[in-house]
Design a protein around this motif. Sequence first.
Motif, mmCIF file in Angstrom:
data_model
loop_
_atom_site.group_PDB
_atom_site.id
_atom_site.type_symbol
_atom_site.label_atom_id
_atom_site.label_comp_id
_atom_site.label_asym_id
_atom_site.label_seq_id
_atom_site.Cartn_x
_atom_site.Cartn_y
_atom_site.Cartn_z
ATOM 1 N N ALA A 37 16.339 2.184 8.044
ATOM 2 C CA ALA A 37 15.455 1.041 7.796
ATOM 3 C C ALA A 37 13.988 1.465 7.843
ATOM 4 O O ALA A 37 13.189 1.069 6.983
ATOM 5 N N ALA A 38 13.624 2.280 8.827
ATOM 6 C CA ALA A 38 12.248 2.775 8.920
ATOM 7 C C ALA A 38 11.932 3.699 7.759
ATOM 8 O O ALA A 38 10.813 3.689 7.231
ATOM 9 N N LEU A 39 12.903 4.487 7.341
ATOM 10 C CA LEU A 39 12.708 5.382 6.197
ATOM 11 C C LEU A 39 12.414 4.582 4.936
ATOM 12 O O LEU A 39 11.487 4.903 4.184
ATOM 13 N N ARG A 40 13.159 3.519 4.715
ATOM 14 C CA ARG A 40 12.928 2.667 3.537
ATOM 15 C C ARG A 40 11.562 1.990 3.610
ATOM 16 O O ARG A 40 10.864 1.870 2.605
ATOM 17 N N LEU A 41 11.192 1.525 4.791
ATOM 18 C CA LEU A 41 9.908 0.861 4.968
ATOM 19 C C LEU A 41 8.754 1.795 4.645
ATOM 20 O O LEU A 41 7.866 1.462 3.855
ATOM 21 N N HIS A 42 8.758 2.984 5.234
ATOM 22 C CA HIS A 42 7.665 3.928 5.013
ATOM 23 C C HIS A 42 7.667 4.472 3.588
ATOM 24 O O HIS A 42 6.604 4.722 3.018
ATOM 25 N N ALA A 43 8.836 4.655 3.006
ATOM 26 C CA ALA A 43 8.898 5.141 1.631
ATOM 27 C C ALA A 43 8.338 4.107 0.666
ATOM 28 O O ALA A 43 7.585 4.449 -0.260
ATOM 29 N N SER A 44 8.661 2.844 0.860
ATOM 30 C CA SER A 44 8.121 1.809 -0.034
ATOM 31 C C SER A 44 6.617 1.656 0.166
ATOM 32 O O SER A 44 5.872 1.464 -0.798
ATOM 33 N N ILE A 47 -5.844 8.346 3.729
ATOM 34 C CA ILE A 47 -5.398 8.314 5.116
ATOM 35 C C ILE A 47 -4.083 7.560 5.240
ATOM 36 O O ILE A 47 -3.153 7.993 5.924
ATOM 37 N N GLY A 48 -3.967 6.424 4.549
ATOM 38 C CA GLY A 48 -2.740 5.641 4.602
ATOM 39 C C GLY A 48 -1.549 6.371 4.016
ATOM 40 O O GLY A 48 -0.438 6.296 4.540
ATOM 41 N N SER A 49 -1.775 7.098 2.919
ATOM 42 C CA SER A 49 -0.679 7.844 2.298
ATOM 43 C C SER A 49 -0.196 8.982 3.190
ATOM 44 O O SER A 49 1.011 9.215 3.312
ATOM 45 N N VAL A 50 -1.115 9.670 3.824
ATOM 46 C CA VAL A 50 -0.731 10.755 4.735
ATOM 47 C C VAL A 50 0.056 10.201 5.914
ATOM 48 O O VAL A 50 1.091 10.767 6.324
ATOM 49 N N LEU A 100 4.565 4.069 1.070
ATOM 50 C CA LEU A 100 3.972 5.235 0.432
ATOM 51 C C LEU A 100 3.952 5.080 -1.081
ATOM 52 O O LEU A 100 2.952 5.383 -1.732
ATOM 53 N N LEU A 101 5.013 4.567 -1.662
ATOM 54 C CA LEU A 101 5.063 4.377 -3.111
ATOM 55 C C LEU A 101 4.055 3.345 -3.580
ATOM 56 O O LEU A 101 3.454 3.503 -4.651
ATOM 57 N N MET A 102 3.839 2.305 -2.797
ATOM 58 C CA MET A 102 2.832 1.305 -3.171
ATOM 59 C C MET A 102 1.433 1.905 -3.143
ATOM 60 O O MET A 102 0.610 1.654 -4.040
ATOM 61 N N MET A 103 1.135 2.721 -2.139
ATOM 62 C CA MET A 103 -0.178 3.341 -2.076
ATOM 63 C C MET A 103 -0.379 4.344 -3.193
ATOM 64 O O MET A 103 -1.459 4.414 -3.789
ATOM 65 N N LEU A 104 0.644 5.136 -3.476
ATOM 66 C CA LEU A 104 0.523 6.101 -4.575
ATOM 67 C C LEU A 104 0.401 5.385 -5.920
ATOM 68 O O LEU A 104 -0.296 5.849 -6.816
ATOM 69 N N GLY A 105 1.075 4.251 -6.064
ATOM 70 C CA GLY A 105 0.945 3.460 -7.284
ATOM 71 C C GLY A 105 -0.466 2.926 -7.459
ATOM 72 O O GLY A 105 -0.988 2.830 -8.567
ATOM 73 N N THR A 106 -1.117 2.577 -6.345
ATOM 74 C CA THR A 106 -2.502 2.116 -6.394
ATOM 75 C C THR A 106 -3.431 3.246 -6.807
ATOM 76 O O THR A 106 -4.387 3.042 -7.568
ATOM 77 N N VAL A 107 -3.157 4.444 -6.308
ATOM 78 C CA VAL A 107 -3.982 5.604 -6.656
ATOM 79 C C VAL A 107 -3.854 5.917 -8.147
ATOM 80 O O VAL A 107 -4.859 6.160 -8.827
ATOM 81 N N ILE A 108 -2.652 5.876 -8.662
ATOM 82 C CA ILE A 108 -2.410 6.218 -10.066
ATOM 83 C C ILE A 108 -2.929 5.131 -10.991
ATOM 84 O O ILE A 108 -3.528 5.408 -12.028
ATOM 85 N N GLY A 109 -2.715 3.876 -10.610
ATOM 86 C CA GLY A 109 -3.058 2.746 -11.465
ATOM 87 C C GLY A 109 -4.465 2.402 -11.473
ATOM 88 O O GLY A 109 -5.477 2.640 -11.641
#
Length: 91
Positions: free
Chosen positions: A73-80, A54-57, A82-91
Amino acid sequence: MQLSGIATTRVAWLLALGRVTVVAFLAVFLVFITRASISKAGGCEGALGMALLIGSVMSFAGVLMASQAGETAALRLHASELLMMLGTVIG
């Protein structure tokens, strides 16, 4: 994106509700992981998976909306986020 004031408020409330749902799933995950019997059986993975999904979507939707609005600034915030959540999924 041209939305009226009421529509913008409704979208903001839906995003807030989604964020609260993610926090609730993470809280359930923390409760499950602290109980030894559940964590040994591996029953805590479902709550974490749902929270990350849900958080990644929501973060991906935020990236799309920020890129359309031209908010770097908002783009960078949401992109980082999203990358942290995807990193949690992969790791």
